[in-house]
Design a protein around this motif. Structure first.
Motif, PDB file in Angstrom:
ATOM      1  N   VAL A  64       0.837  -1.197   0.000  1.00  0.00           N
ATOM      2  CA  VAL A  64       0.000   0.000   0.000  1.00  0.00           C
ATOM      3  C   VAL A  64       0.875   1.251   0.000  1.00  0.00           C
ATOM      4  CG1 VAL A  64      -1.681   1.346   1.331  1.00  0.00           C
ATOM      5  CG2 VAL A  64      -1.987  -1.115   1.044  1.00  0.00           C
ATOM      6  N   THR A  65       1.953   1.228   0.744  1.00  0.00           N
ATOM      7  CA  THR A  65       2.880   2.367   0.737  1.00  0.00           C
ATOM      8  C   THR A  65       3.423   2.613  -0.663  1.00  0.00           C
ATOM      9  OG1 THR A  65       3.523   2.007   3.047  1.00  0.00           O
ATOM     10  CG2 THR A  65       5.046   3.262   1.676  1.00  0.00           C
ATOM     11  N   ALA A  66       3.791   1.539  -1.361  1.00  0.00           N
ATOM     12  CA  ALA A  66       4.312   1.679  -2.723  1.00  0.00           C
ATOM     13  C   ALA A  66       3.256   2.270  -3.649  1.00  0.00           C
ATOM     14  CB  ALA A  66       4.776   0.318  -3.248  1.00  0.00           C
ATOM     15  N   ALA A  70       3.158   5.853  -5.636  1.00  0.00           N
ATOM     16  CA  ALA A  70       2.976   5.881  -7.088  1.00  0.00           C
ATOM     17  C   ALA A  70       1.814   6.787  -7.498  1.00  0.00           C
ATOM     18  CB  ALA A  70       2.744   4.467  -7.610  1.00  0.00           C
ATOM     19  N   GLY A  71       1.147   7.378  -6.518  1.00  0.00           N
ATOM     20  CA  GLY A  71       0.078   8.323  -6.817  1.00  0.00           C
ATOM     21  C   GLY A  71      -1.335   7.815  -6.616  1.00  0.00           C
ATOM     22  N   VAL A  72      -1.499   6.571  -6.157  1.00  0.00           N
ATOM     23  CA  VAL A  72      -2.838   6.024  -5.928  1.00  0.00           C
ATOM     24  C   VAL A  72      -3.426   6.624  -4.655  1.00  0.00           C
ATOM     25  CG1 VAL A  72      -4.168   3.929  -5.462  1.00  0.00           C
ATOM     26  CG2 VAL A  72      -2.290   3.883  -7.120  1.00  0.00           C
ATOM     27  N   ASP A  73      -4.664   7.100  -4.756  1.00  0.00           N
ATOM     28  CA  ASP A  73      -5.312   7.691  -3.585  1.00  0.00           C
ATOM     29  C   ASP A  73      -6.715   7.141  -3.349  1.00  0.00           C
ATOM     30  OD1 ASP A  73      -6.715   8.876  -5.617  1.00  0.00           O
ATOM     31  OD2 ASP A  73      -6.284  10.944  -5.027  1.00  0.00           O
ATOM     32  N   GLN A  74      -7.010   5.967  -3.941  1.00  0.00           N
ATOM     33  CA  GLN A  74      -8.284   5.300  -3.674  1.00  0.00           C
ATOM     34  C   GLN A  74      -8.074   3.796  -3.775  1.00  0.00           C
ATOM     35  OE1 GLN A  74     -11.225   6.735  -6.470  1.00  0.00           O
ATOM     36  NE2 GLN A  74      -9.913   6.412  -8.244  1.00  0.00           N
ATOM     37  N   PHE A  75      -8.667   3.076  -2.826  1.00  0.00           N
ATOM     38  CA  PHE A  75      -8.397   1.647  -2.675  1.00  0.00           C
ATOM     39  C   PHE A  75      -9.692   0.874  -2.499  1.00  0.00           C
ATOM     40  CE2 PHE A  75      -4.591   3.825  -1.402  1.00  0.00           C
ATOM     41  CZ  PHE A  75      -3.557   3.024  -1.852  1.00  0.00           C
ATOM     42  N   ASN A  87      -4.218  -1.595   8.925  1.00  0.00           N
ATOM     43  CA  ASN A  87      -4.858  -1.953   7.674  1.00  0.00           C
ATOM     44  C   ASN A  87      -4.752  -0.821   6.667  1.00  0.00           C
ATOM     45  OD1 ASN A  87      -6.710  -3.428   5.808  1.00  0.00           O
ATOM     46  ND2 ASN A  87      -7.085  -4.639   7.646  1.00  0.00           N
ATOM     47  N   VAL A  88      -5.443  -0.983   5.531  1.00  0.00           N
ATOM     48  CA  VAL A  88      -5.199  -0.131   4.369  1.00  0.00           C
ATOM     49  C   VAL A  88      -5.371   1.354   4.673  1.00  0.00           C
ATOM     50  CG1 VAL A  88      -5.972   0.434   2.030  1.00  0.00           C
ATOM     51  CG2 VAL A  88      -5.780  -1.957   2.742  1.00  0.00           C
ATOM     52  N   HIS A  89      -6.464   1.740   5.317  1.00  0.00           N
ATOM     53  CA  HIS A  89      -6.694   3.175   5.507  1.00  0.00           C
ATOM     54  C   HIS A  89      -5.658   3.795   6.436  1.00  0.00           C
ATOM     55  CE1 HIS A  89      -8.786   1.705   9.125  1.00  0.00           C
ATOM     56  NE2 HIS A  89      -8.733   2.933   9.607  1.00  0.00           N
ATOM     57  N   HIS A  93      -3.312   6.698   4.877  1.00  0.00           N
ATOM     58  CA  HIS A  93      -3.509   8.052   5.412  1.00  0.00           C
ATOM     59  C   HIS A  93      -2.249   8.640   6.019  1.00  0.00           C
ATOM     60  CE1 HIS A  93      -8.177   7.571   5.688  1.00  0.00           C
ATOM     61  NE2 HIS A  93      -7.745   7.849   4.463  1.00  0.00           N
ATOM     62  N   ARG A  94      -1.259   7.804   6.302  1.00  0.00           N
ATOM     63  CA  ARG A  94       0.004   8.357   6.796  1.00  0.00           C
ATOM     64  C   ARG A  94       0.689   9.198   5.717  1.00  0.00           C
ATOM     65  NH1 ARG A  94       1.112   2.808   8.889  1.00  0.00           N
ATOM     66  NH2 ARG A  94       0.397   2.756  11.052  1.00  0.00           N
TER      67      ARG A  94
END
Length: 270
Positions: A64-66, A70-75, A87-89, A93-94
């Motif tokens: 998720v950090t990677a 890379a610019g992803v802001d929705q999961f 977990n993911v959020h 959010h960090r």
């Protein structure tokens, strides 16, 4: 046993729950005595189980950090279980406080836990849906309100597809999801394997599988070739599909064990 008011009336608290067992292994607080007993039985049969689950969670953090970098802001997190203990959020959010996350699970207890934990967070939601029906999941109003499918999405499937038998065509399901995503989207996936389990420990694996069968959760570990097929048509990020402990990590036997129990990888949709 005292029944928390937020738990749905149709949920059997006398039966262990896979999401709560994982929560226990990860050091979370959203599990009950029945879950802890089942977890200890599995760990007694095969001590590496707990390390393997922690290793998979560490992979989730790195993956998720990677994606955020890379610019992803929705999961969209499939088979998310209970969103606790990193977990993911929390991870997203960090680095990207405005990132949006949808957790998807078909277990009522996992969704009930999730909604209690998440509260009124406007950037995160949990929906009860069966990942085996991609069209239904993707068309849910809660999903459409949170995710803009015209932009890249991080599709997350961590330690979930090994609960699906071959008859459910898990590869076809994954393809249906990433076919619906915009170019530049990513798939982060981990999957159980016995490729590295010594022959004299395969009996212990069968014992663990038996424990999960008792709680209506089938385990279907898969070999490297089958796991790699989930990334068909995607550009794999280095180092490719590898044991989760080796994905961009200096892993420690002390904290994550000696036996590899899962493969993991991240792929980008061209």
């Amino acid at each position: 046993m005292h029944r928390p008011r937020w738990i749905p009336a149709d949920v059997d608290l006398d039966r262990p729950n896979p999401a709560r067992i994982l929560d226990y292994f990860l050091g979370g607080a959203h599990n009950f005595a029945v879950d802890r007993r089942a977890a200890k039985q599995a760990a007694q049969a095969m001590p590496e189980v707990a390390n393997g689950m922690r290793a998979s969670r560490s992979f989730l953090r790195r993956a998720v950090t990677a994606l955020v970098e890379a610019g992803v802001d929705q999961f969209l997190d499939l088979g998310s279980g209970i969103p606790t203990v990193g977990n993911v959020h929390e991870i997203a959010h960090r680095l990207a406080p405005e990132a949006r996350v949808v957790y998807v699970d078909n277990e009522p207890i996992a969704v009930a836990h999730s909604r209690t934990i998440l509260g009124a967070n406007p950037l995160v939601t949990s929906v009860r849906a069966d990942l085996r029906h991609p069209d239904s999941v993707l068309d849910l109003p809660e999903v459409r309100e949170m995710i803009d499918f015209s932009r890249p999405v991080g599709l997350v499937a961590i330690a979930v597809l090994h609960y699906l038998p071959d008859a459910d065509d898990p590869q076809g399901l994954v393809e249906a999801y990433h076919d619906a995503l915009a170019p530049g989207s990513y798939l982060a996936l981990s999957h159980a394997t016995v490729d590295f389990v010594p022959e004299d420990q395969l009996g212990a694996v069968s014992q663990v599988e038996g424990i999960y069968r008792q709680i209506s959760a089938q385990l279907r570990p898969r070999p490297y070739g089958e796991v790699a097929k989930f990334f068909t048509g995607l550009d794999l990020l280095p180092p490719g599909v590898v044991p989760v402990r080796q994905w961009r990590s200096e892993w420690s036997e002390e904290h994550e064990g000696k036996v590899h129990l899962s493969y993991g990888g991240v792929g980008r949709k061209p």
